[in-house]
Design an enzyme around this catalytic site. Structure first.
Site, PDB file in Angstrom:
ATOM      1  N   GLU A 104       0.838  -1.216   0.000  1.00 48.63           N
ATOM      2  CA  GLU A 104       0.000   0.000   0.000  1.00 48.63           C
ATOM      3  C   GLU A 104       0.864   1.253   0.000  1.00 48.63           C
ATOM      4  O   GLU A 104       1.073   1.881   1.045  1.00 48.63           O
ATOM      5  CB  GLU A 104      -0.953   0.003   1.196  1.00 48.63           C
ATOM      6  CG  GLU A 104      -2.072  -1.021   1.090  1.00 48.63           C
ATOM      7  CD  GLU A 104      -3.095  -0.902   2.226  1.00 48.63           C
ATOM      8  OE1 GLU A 104      -2.836  -0.136   3.181  1.00 48.63           O
ATOM      9  OE2 GLU A 104      -4.137  -1.573   2.152  1.00 48.63           O
ATOM     10  N   GLU A 132      -6.591  -7.215  -1.240  1.00 46.53           N
ATOM     11  CA  GLU A 132      -6.985  -7.026   0.156  1.00 46.53           C
ATOM     12  C   GLU A 132      -8.314  -6.298   0.205  1.00 46.53           C
ATOM     13  O   GLU A 132      -8.503  -5.285  -0.466  1.00 46.53           O
ATOM     14  CB  GLU A 132      -5.916  -6.217   0.897  1.00 46.53           C
ATOM     15  CG  GLU A 132      -6.162  -6.089   2.399  1.00 46.53           C
ATOM     16  CD  GLU A 132      -5.035  -5.329   3.093  1.00 46.53           C
ATOM     17  OE1 GLU A 132      -3.850  -5.619   2.812  1.00 46.53           O
ATOM     18  OE2 GLU A 132      -5.332  -4.425   3.905  1.00 46.53           O
TER      19      GLU A 132
END
Length: 365
Positions: free
Chosen positions: A187, A279
């Site tokens: 991320e 995710e």
């Protein structure tokens, strides 16, 4: 029938006997180890003709889709571990047996944090742990996403040297396998897309030197939101894609926090780019709070329609509502199969991993 479950050869005489056995088990009320569409009863953790990898082989990116070795677009569905520095005790032979044969998952995401007490504290130890879990997923016929879980700092270049060392070894040892995918930046945040793109273009050739064929998953800006969480959208990637082949771009969402703007971004992006949702959760962006199953199902319906593969966060017994197991399950080594040890989100997501097509059944868990 999901493409990831396609039987690639006729059953033949042995298969006919096996089908008869499955029918007998059903009549007697006894549980078969796997669904009939897999074509076999899985009596060991070794790969069989029924497993996702045996059915689909090495994956590749074809256009905007993830395709199997026969060139057919597929959708993988599965689970992500929590950080291995905290929850390795949840990734056991028993839990992975349940994930493969009770949940019928196609894919395991192996989340190895770089900071937060992870890889940087013991590179040798964490690399060996990832090696071990890759082998466990492989022996069960599941795909394995090796997740370089960089989070803070958000600039992936901070860990570039470490990433080169780690992925060189992983790709050298496992690149001949058919079940690997490499997620090279979990991320990214607080940096431009051009900065993330340059990181990818420097790291990808390092992996390709060892493994020229496995798909590579590239994180996108603003916590893998295609930039939405920092005021942008997917056009920055569409207009300036990474200069590499056989890659996909990742998108993350948490249904209680990420509403229509995020859903619409995913929809548009999936029409123009190869996207893998590595995710997501049914709670808020921290994996906490109440579940929003209605919004989450809208995402799942969209991903099923567009064959966007997904992985849910997370396969642990963390106290947060986003962990699928009740607290204490991992310390007690299960029980892993069925729903008795699952939280509300676990019951809901297990049903959807197991389902035939991923579309809404109207159930809310």
């Amino acid at each position: 029938m999901r493409p990831a479950r396609i039987r690639t050869r006729p059953l033949g005489s042995a298969g006919a006997l096996l089908a008869a056995l499955l029918l007998a088990l059903t009549v007697l009320g006894l549980p078969a180890a796997v669904g009939a569409d897999r074509g076999t009863v899985n009596t060991s953790p070794g790969p069989t003709a029924a497993t996702p990898v045996a059915a689909n082989g090495r994956l590749t990116v074809c256009g905007t889709k993830l395709c199997n070795e026969h060139g057919k677009p597929i959708q993988l569905r599965g689970m992500s571990t929590h950080g291995l520095q905290w929850y390795r005790q949840c990734v056991t032979d028993g839990s992975l047996n349940a994930l493969a044969t009770d949940w019928n998952a196609d894919v395991l995401r192996i989340s190895m944090y770089v900071q937060e007490g992870g890889y940087e504290t013991d590179p040798r130890g964490y690399t060996d742990l990832v090696h071990s879990i890759i082998e466990k997923a492989t022996s069960r016929g599941m795909y394995a996403i090796v997740d370089w879980h960089m989070l803070s700092p958000g600039d992936p270049h901070h860990n570039l040297s470490r990433a080169k060392t780690f992925f060189t070894e992983i790709a050298r040892r496992h690149g001949a396998k058919k079940n690997l995918l490499y997620e090279i930046a979990n991320e990214p945040s607080g940096v431009s897309w051009s900065r993330i793109r340059s990181y990818a273009e420097e790291l990808i050739p390092v992996i390709r030197a060892q493994d020229p064929r496995s798909p590579i998953l590239v994180g996108t800006r603003a916590w893998s939101s295609f930039g939405v969480s920092e005021g942008s959208d997917e056009k920055e990637v569409v207009n300036n894609p990474v200069r590499a082949s056989n890659i996909m771009y990742t998108f993350h969402f948490y249904a209680a926090s990420h509403r229509d703007e995020y859903l619409n971004t995913l929809s548009r992006a999936a029409d123009k780019l190869p996207v893998f949702v590595t995710e997501f959760g049914t709670q808020d962006y921290a994996g906490e709070g109440a579940n929003d199953f209605t919004m989450a199902q809208r995402y799942l319906d969209l991903m099923a329609k567009k064959k966007v593969s997904w992985v849910n966060w997370n396969f642990s017994d963390d106290h947060r509502s986003g962990a699928v197991f009740k607290t204490g399950t991992c310390a007690n080594n299960g029980p892993w199969a069925g729903t008795g040890s699952l939280k509300q989100a676990g019951v809901w997501i297990r049903e959807r991993v197991r389902s035939a097509d991923g579309f809404s059944t109207g159930a809310t868990g």
